[in-house]
Design a protein around this motif. Structure first.
Motif, PDB file in Angstrom:
ATOM      1  N   THR B   5    -117.125 -64.829 -25.976  1.00 38.51           N
ATOM      2  CA  THR B   5    -117.817 -65.662 -25.011  1.00 38.51           C
ATOM      3  C   THR B   5    -118.194 -67.032 -25.563  1.00 38.51           C
ATOM      4  OG1 THR B   5    -119.780 -64.538 -25.750  1.00 38.51           O
ATOM      5  CG2 THR B   5    -118.770 -63.733 -23.756  1.00 38.51           C
ATOM      6  N   GLU B  15    -106.532 -71.950 -14.665  1.00 40.85           N
ATOM      7  CA  GLU B  15    -107.323 -70.732 -14.490  1.00 40.85           C
ATOM      8  C   GLU B  15    -106.798 -70.028 -13.246  1.00 40.85           C
ATOM      9  OE1 GLU B  15    -109.817 -68.305 -15.957  1.00 40.85           O
ATOM     10  OE2 GLU B  15    -110.791 -70.214 -16.405  1.00 40.85           O
ATOM     11  N   LYS B  17    -106.641 -67.708  -9.947  1.00 39.62           N
ATOM     12  CA  LYS B  17    -107.653 -67.378  -8.941  1.00 39.62           C
ATOM     13  C   LYS B  17    -107.417 -65.956  -8.462  1.00 39.62           C
ATOM     14  CE  LYS B  17    -110.207 -70.988  -6.885  1.00 39.62           C
ATOM     15  NZ  LYS B  17    -110.402 -71.943  -5.817  1.00 39.62           N
ATOM     16  N   VAL B  19    -108.845 -62.592  -6.321  1.00 37.57           N
ATOM     17  CA  VAL B  19    -109.726 -62.092  -5.261  1.00 37.57           C
ATOM     18  C   VAL B  19    -110.042 -60.627  -5.562  1.00 37.57           C
ATOM     19  CG1 VAL B  19    -109.958 -61.621  -2.793  1.00 37.57           C
ATOM     20  CG2 VAL B  19    -108.745 -63.667  -3.564  1.00 37.57           C
ATOM     21  N   GLN B  40    -120.134 -61.887 -20.360  1.00 39.60           N
ATOM     22  CA  GLN B  40    -119.414 -63.090 -19.976  1.00 39.60           C
ATOM     23  C   GLN B  40    -117.974 -62.784 -19.579  1.00 39.60           C
ATOM     24  OE1 GLN B  40    -121.271 -66.136 -19.878  1.00 39.60           O
ATOM     25  NE2 GLN B  40    -122.775 -64.486 -20.051  1.00 39.60           N
ATOM     26  N   GLN B  41    -117.508 -63.487 -18.539  1.00 39.25           N
ATOM     27  CA  GLN B  41    -116.157 -63.282 -18.025  1.00 39.25           C
ATOM     28  C   GLN B  41    -115.536 -64.629 -17.692  1.00 39.25           C
ATOM     29  OE1 GLN B  41    -116.809 -61.066 -14.342  1.00 39.25           O
ATOM     30  NE2 GLN B  41    -118.630 -60.183 -15.282  1.00 39.25           N
ATOM     31  N   PRO B  42    -114.210 -64.700 -17.638  1.00 43.02           N
ATOM     32  CA  PRO B  42    -113.586 -65.930 -17.171  1.00 43.02           C
ATOM     33  C   PRO B  42    -113.965 -66.195 -15.710  1.00 43.02           C
ATOM     34  CG  PRO B  42    -111.926 -64.335 -17.939  1.00 43.02           C
ATOM     35  CD  PRO B  42    -113.243 -63.655 -17.981  1.00 43.02           C
ATOM     36  N   ALA B  43    -114.102 -67.471 -15.359  1.00 44.68           N
ATOM     37  CA  ALA B  43    -114.560 -67.809 -14.004  1.00 44.68           C
ATOM     38  C   ALA B  43    -113.399 -67.782 -13.010  1.00 44.68           C
ATOM     39  CB  ALA B  43    -115.232 -69.181 -14.024  1.00 44.68           C
ATOM     40  N   THR B  45    -112.624 -65.105 -10.863  1.00 41.20           N
ATOM     41  CA  THR B  45    -112.658 -64.122  -9.779  1.00 41.20           C
ATOM     42  C   THR B  45    -113.642 -64.490  -8.675  1.00 41.20           C
ATOM     43  OG1 THR B  45    -112.148 -62.486 -11.457  1.00 41.20           O
ATOM     44  CG2 THR B  45    -112.894 -61.650  -9.345  1.00 41.20           C
ATOM     45  N   ARG B  46    -113.226 -64.237  -7.451  1.00 43.09           N
ATOM     46  CA  ARG B  46    -114.113 -64.426  -6.300  1.00 43.09           C
ATOM     47  C   ARG B  46    -114.257 -63.062  -5.633  1.00 43.09           C
ATOM     48  NH1 ARG B  46    -113.859 -68.139  -9.058  1.00 43.09           N
ATOM     49  NH2 ARG B  46    -113.223 -70.280  -8.613  1.00 43.09           N
ATOM     50  N   ILE B  47    -115.495 -62.594  -5.570  1.00 42.07           N
ATOM     51  CA  ILE B  47    -115.727 -61.251  -5.045  1.00 42.07           C
ATOM     52  C   ILE B  47    -115.964 -61.279  -3.538  1.00 42.07           C
ATOM     53  CG2 ILE B  47    -117.439 -59.366  -5.032  1.00 42.07           C
ATOM     54  CD1 ILE B  47    -117.655 -59.759  -8.071  1.00 42.07           C
ATOM     55  N   GLY B  68    -102.491 -67.467  -1.545  1.00 39.35           N
ATOM     56  CA  GLY B  68    -102.276 -68.018  -2.876  1.00 39.35           C
ATOM     57  C   GLY B  68    -103.030 -67.338  -4.002  1.00 39.35           C
ATOM     58  N   ALA B  69    -103.525 -66.156  -3.760  1.00 39.40           N
ATOM     59  CA  ALA B  69    -104.227 -65.459  -4.840  1.00 39.40           C
ATOM     60  C   ALA B  69    -103.248 -65.118  -5.956  1.00 39.40           C
ATOM     61  CB  ALA B  69    -104.872 -64.191  -4.304  1.00 39.40           C
ATOM     62  N   PRO B 146     -99.907 -71.647  -2.794  1.00 41.41           N
ATOM     63  CA  PRO B 146    -100.243 -72.128  -1.458  1.00 41.41           C
ATOM     64  C   PRO B 146     -99.469 -73.343  -0.945  1.00 41.41           C
ATOM     65  CG  PRO B 146    -101.916 -72.757  -3.020  1.00 41.41           C
ATOM     66  CD  PRO B 146    -101.007 -71.819  -3.734  1.00 41.41           C
TER      67      PRO B 146
END
Lengths: 675, 150
Positions: B5, B15, B17, B19, B40-43, B45-47, B68-69, B146
Motif C-alpha cells: 500500500t 487503471e 475500470k 464493476v 488498501q486496494q487499487p482504485a 472498482t465501482r461497487i 466498457g467495463a 467504449p
C-alpha cells in the motif's frame, strides 16, 4: 461547523441519457460528507461537489463536515425546502449504518424516504485509497455520479403494515419454550404451548442434578411446569404436533394434531391405578431404556399434565385398565383430533437429542454392557430412577468402583460432528462429583481433549472435582476391550500431557455424548421454511445481532434447537424470544419492507419460472388470470425472481433494472466524452 | 495489514475500470469491512449494491461489458449463508451460463469473476480486488472498450 458551498446550477435536463417514465422534473440535491477527515482528508470533497453540480438535474450541492450531525441534517432539510428538491443523494459512509438516519430526515420533510440515494465514499473509497488522493477523488466523482443518475429514477415506496394477531404459539415445551410461554403469558398474551411428548418439561426433566451448583433438576423445573399449567393465558397442548403452517407474520394458520391418549383427559386423575393392573412391561424410555413401564402409564411422577397415556403399540387389549379406572376415562377407540390455531408469532424451541453411539459402536457402546452414556448415568444417579439412585453397572448390577468418563463422543470429531457440544465437559465433571460424593471410595478418570468451562462458576466446579480427587487425563481411548470374565472395560489411552501410553481398567465407562438435531427438526424446518446451519440445527437471522430471530418474520428460536447451549442460556433465549415477539404482539402490527418484487400483469405470461425461485413462497399463481402474484407480506425483496423472469414482468422496487443500469452506465463518463 | 500500500509511482498510467456487484448482506459488508480495516486496494472498482446476488441479472453484466467495463465481478454470501436462504445457489447456476456466453463473445475469462465474501472478510475483499486488478492490467483494456458506444 458546516461550511456549505451550495454550488447552484441552473441546468435542467436537456440531454437526459435515459428515457424518463414520468415527466416530473427531477431536482436533485447532493450532500457530500467529509466525515471529519475520514473522507475529507483523502477525497477532495469540494472538487467532487463542484463536478457533480454540473450534472443535469442537480440543483444544489453541499459539503458538510458531518452530514449525519444535527447541523448536517438541518442543511439537507433547509435545502430541500429552498430548492424544492425531490431527490436527495448523500455521499458519506455506509448505507448499512446510516441509511435509516437520512431516510428519517427526508420523511420529516414530507419527502418519500425511498427518494434517498446513499453513496459510500468512505468505506469504499477514502479509507481504502488513503495514499492515492487523486484517484480517490476521481472514484468518488464516479460513485456520486452513479448515485445521482440512479436517484433520478427512484420511485416512491411505502412500507406496508400487516395486522398482528396478539396470540402466540410456542413449539416445544422444554425449559426454553416454557420460559417463553410464561413470559408472553405474563405480558397478557394468549399462548398455545405445543409439546409432542405426553408431558411438558423436555430434556431437563430427565436430568438428575444440574451443573455447576448441582441442584436437583426436577426440584427447580417441577414448580415451573406447575406454573405453566396454572397460568390462565397458557393452553398446553401435550402429546400434540404441528402438522401444517400457512400464512405469514402476524397471521399464521397452524394445524395441530392431538395424538390419541386413548383416555379422556378430562376424566383421568393421574392416579395410575390403570398402570398397576396393566400386565405389559416395556423398556422405560424416560429412564433411557433402564427399567420398565407399563403399556398404560404416566410418563413420570411430576408429569404435567398428570394424565396417563396408553401406548397402543404395546397394548394387548386385555381391558384390565378400563376395569381398574374408577372414573371410566379409558376409551380404546379414540382417534386423533385437530385444532386450527390463528397466531401472530411462533417460537420454535424443539430441543435436541443426544448423539447415539450405538450406530458406530463408539468406545464399545452397544457391544459391551458396561459402557453407557452420560444420560443413562444421569438416570442411574437419580433418586427416582430405575435403581433408586444407586449407580450400578449393567452387567452384574454391582456398584462400580473404577469409573472412566470419555468426553467428546459425537462432538469435535470429523467422523461424527465437528462442533463442540458445549455442555458435556460440565456434565462429566458434575457426574463424577455426584458419584464421588455419594461413594468416596470410587475412583474417577475423565479422558478429555480439552476441558471447557467458560461460564460463571464452571471453572470453580472443575477445581472442586480436582479437589475431590477426580483424575483428568488428556487423551482419547484408542482401544477399548471388555474382559470376558469380569466384564470390566480395558482401555488403552495416550496421556498426551505425560507423553505415555496408559492401560487402564474400569468397572464402568460413561460416554459424554454430544448434542445432535432432533428427528422432528426437519419437519419443523420445512413447515416454517427456516434455514439450517452446517451443524443441522436451526439458523438464526444473524449470529450476533439477531440471535433469536429467524429470516422468517415473526418466527423466533429458543434453546438448543439453534445450537448447543446450557440451561441458563436456553432460558435467556426463551425470555429473549418473548421480548422480541412482544414488540409485534403489543403493537398489533408488523412493518414489512417496502422493497419487494412487483408483477406487471400485462407482461406476465404465467410461465411460473419465478415460483420455485422464491424461498419464501411469496409468489402465488392467480389461477383465474393465469398470472403470477407477489404476496407482499411474504416477499423479502431479494429480487432473485426478478432476475429469473424471462419476460421482464417482474421488477424489484428500489432495485429496478433501469435504476441498476443507470448506475452501470454511469460508471463510465459518457457525458464528458460526448461533450 | 498489507504492505503493498505504499504510495507507488504510476506503473503504466492505465487503471482498469471494474464493476462489482455486491449483495447487501455479505459482500457489500465485506467491502465495508475492508474500509474499516483500512485494507488498501487499487482504485479500480465501482461497487453496485443489490439486495441479493440472486438479483444480478445477466442483463446487468452484459451491459457493464458493453459500456466498457474491463472486468465485472459477481459477489455474494458464502453458499449456505444467503440472507434469503439460497439466492446465491441460483447465482451460481446463472453464473455458469454467464461464463460461457462471455467466453463465446471472446472476452477473456479473467474479466468475469465470481466470489463469495462474507461481511467479515474485509481483507479477502481487498485481496480479491487487488488480484483481479493485477490480472486485468496484464490483459489490458477490454476488447469492447467504449469508443463508439453511446
Amino acid at each position: 461547523m458546516s461550511d456549505n458551498k451550495g454550488t447552484e446550477t441552473e441546468r435542467t435536463e436537456t440531454k437526459g441519457t435515459e428515457v424518463q417514465k414520468d415527466n416530473d422534473e427531477k431536482r436533485v440535491g447532493v450532500f457530500v460528507c467529509e466525515c471529519g477527515v475520514n473522507i475529507g482528508g483523502v477525497v477532495n470533497t469540494k472538487a467532487v461537489a463542484d463536478y457533480i453540480g454540473t450534472l443535469p438535474g442537480v440543483k444544489v450541492t453541499s459539503v458538510n463536515k458531518f452530514t449525519c450531525s444535527d447541523s448536517g441534517q438541518a442543511d439537507i432539510q433547509q435545502k430541500i425546502k429552498e430548492h424544492n428538491l425531490n431527490r436527495v443523494v448523500v455521499a458519506a459512509c455506509s448505507p448499512k449504518t446510516h441509511e435509516p438516519t437520512f431516510r428519517a430526515c427526508l420523511e420529516q420533510m414530507g419527502l418519500n424516504q425511498y427518494f434517498l440515494e446513499f453513496v459510500n465514499i468512505r468505506d469504499h473509497c477514502s479509507w481504502i485509497h488513503m495514499w492515492e488522493k487523486e484517484k480517490a477523488t476521481e472514484k468518488a466523482k464516479d460513485l456520486v455520479r452513479m448515485g445521482v443518475e440512479r436517484s433520478k429514477l427512484l420511485e416512491p415506496l411505502v412500507q406496508s403494515e400487516v395486522p398482528v394477531i396478539d396470540k402466540a404459539l410456542v413449539i416445544g415445551a422444554g425449559v426454553a419454550g416454557m420460559q417463553s410461554a410464561l413470559d408472553l403469558a405474563d405480558m397478557g398474551f394468549q399462548v398455545y404451548l405445543v409439546e409432542k411428548e405426553p408431558s411438558i418439561g423436555g430434556r431437563m426433566a430427565r436430568f438428575d442434578k444440574v451443573f455447576p451448583t448441582n441442584d436437583c433438576s426436577i426440584c427447580i423445573l417441577g414448580p415451573k411446569m406447575v406454573e405453566v399449567a396454572r397460568n390462565k393465558n397458557i393452553k398446553i397442548m401435550s402429546y400434540s404436533e404441528v402438522k401444517a403452517v400457512d400464512g405469514y407474520v402476524g397471521n399464521f394458520n397452524v394445524k395441530i394434531e392431538h395424538k390419541p391418549r386413548y383416555l379422556d383427559v378430562a376424566k383421568c386423575t393421574g392416579c395410575a391405578k390403570c398402570s398397576e393392573v396393566c400386565p405389559v412391561e416395556v423398556p422405560y424410555d424416560f429412564n433411557e431404556g433402564f427399567g420398565t413401564r407399563k403399556a398404560i402409564y404416566v410418563s413420570f411422577p411430576q408429569a404435567v399434565p398428570l394424565r396417563a397415556v396408553l401406548d397402543k403399540e404395546n397394548c394387548i387389549n386385555c381391558k384390565a385398565c378400563a376395569k381398574a379406572c374408577a372414573s371410566g376415562a379409558i376409551n380404546y377407540d379414540m382417534q386423533p383430533s385437530y385444532t386450527d390455531l390463528n397466531v401472530g408469532i411462533i417460537v420454535v424451541s424443539v430441543g435436541f437429542k443426544t448423539y447415539d453411539p450405538e450406530q458406530r459402536h463408539d468406545f464399545g457402546y452397544g457391544l459391551y454392557d458396561n459402557v453407557i452414556t452420560a444420560m443413562e448415568f444421569e438416570r442411574l444417579l437419580n433418586a427416582a430412577g430405575p435403581t433408586g439412585g444407586h449407580v450400578v453397572r449393567p452387567s452384574d448390577c454391582k456398584e462400580p468402583v473404577r469409573v472412566g468418563f470419555v468426553n467428546c463422543v459425537g462432538s469435535r470429531d470429523k467422523a461424527t460432528n465437528i462442533y463442540c457440544s458445549g455442555v458435556c465437559c460440565m456434565v462429566t465433571i458434575k457426574n463424577a462429583q455426584l458419584l464421588k460424593e455419594k461413594r468416596p471410595e470410587t475412583d474417577h478418570t475423565i479422558m478429555y481433549i480439552d476441558i471447557r468451562t467458560p461460564f460463571r462458576a464452571y471453572e470453580e466446579s472443575y477445581n472442586r472435582s480436582r479437589n475431590l480427587g477426580v483424575k483428568f487425563l488428556r487423551g482419547r481411548p484408542v482401544e477399548v476391550k471388555e474382559d470376558p470374565v469380569t466384564k470390566n472395560i480395558k482401555v488403552r489411552v495416550e496421556d498426551t500431557l505425560a507423553g505415555e501410553i496408559r492401560n487402564l481398567e474400569f468397572d464402568l465407562m460413561v460416554l459424554a455424548t454430544g448434542i445432535v438435531p432432533h428427528e422432528g427438526i426437519n419437519q419443523i424446518q420445512q413447515l416454517l421454511k427456516l434455514s439450517k446451519a452446517a451443524d443441522g440445527l436451526l439458523m438464526e437471522a444473524h449470529p450476533k445481532l439477531k440471535p433469536v430471530d429467524t429470516t422468517i418474520d415473526g418466527v423466533y428460536l429458543a434453546g438448543v434447537a439453534s445450537g448447543p447451549k446450557d440451561i441458563p442460556y436456553a432460558v435467556s433465549q426463551g425470555s429473549a424470544c418473548a421480548g422480541r415477539a412482544a414488540i409485534l404482539l403489543k403493537n398489533r402490527k408488523a412493518v414489512t419492507e417496502g422493497i419487494t418484487a412487483v408483477v406487471n400483469p400485462d407482461v406476465c405470461v404465467g410461465c411460473q419460472v419465478c415460483i420455485p425461485m422464491c424461498p419464501f413462497q411469496a409468489i402465488k399463481m392467480d389461477e383465474k388470470e393465469g398470472k403470477a402474484n407477489v404476496v407482499k407480506a411474504l416477499c423479502k425483496g431479494c429480487g432473485t425472481c426478478v432476475a429469473a423472469c424471462p419476460t421482464g414482468a417482474l421488477e424489484q422496487s428500489h432495485f429496478k433494472n433501469n435504476q441498476l443500469l443507470a448506475q452501470v452506465k454511469n460508471v463510465f463518463r459518457f457525458q464528458e466524452v460526448a461533450a | 495489514m498489507s504492505e503493498s500500500t505504499v504510495p507507488q509511482a504510476k506503473t503504466n498510467g492505465w487503471e482498469p475500470k471494474i464493476v462489482a456487484f455486491c449483495c447487501n448482506w455479505c459482500s457489500y459488508g465485506g467491502a465495508d469491512s475492508a474500509g474499516m480495516g483500512r485494507f488498501q486496494q487499487p482504485a479500480s472498482t465501482r461497487i453496485i449494491r443489490v439486495m441479493c446476488s440472486g438479483r444480478i441479472d445477466p442483463l446487468h453484466v452484459f451491459n457493464a461489458f458493453l459500456e466498457g467495463a474491463d472486468a465485472v465481478l459477481v459477489t455474494g454470501c458464502h453458499i449456505g449463508d444467503c440472507h434469503y436462504v439460497n439466492g446465491n445457489d441460483k447465482t451460481k447456476i446463472k453464473y455458469k451460463y454467464l461464463e460461457s456466453v462471455v467466453q463465446q463473445l471472446g472476452i477473456e475469462k479473467e474479466r468475469l469473476q465470481l466470489n463469495w465474501i462474507s461481511a467479515s472478510e474485509g481483507e479477502k475483499f481487498a485481496n480479491f480486488i487487488r488480484d483481479v486488478t493485477e490480472q486485468i492490467k496484464k490483459l489490458g483494456p477490454s476488447p469492447l472498450k467504449p469508443e463508439g458506444v453511446v
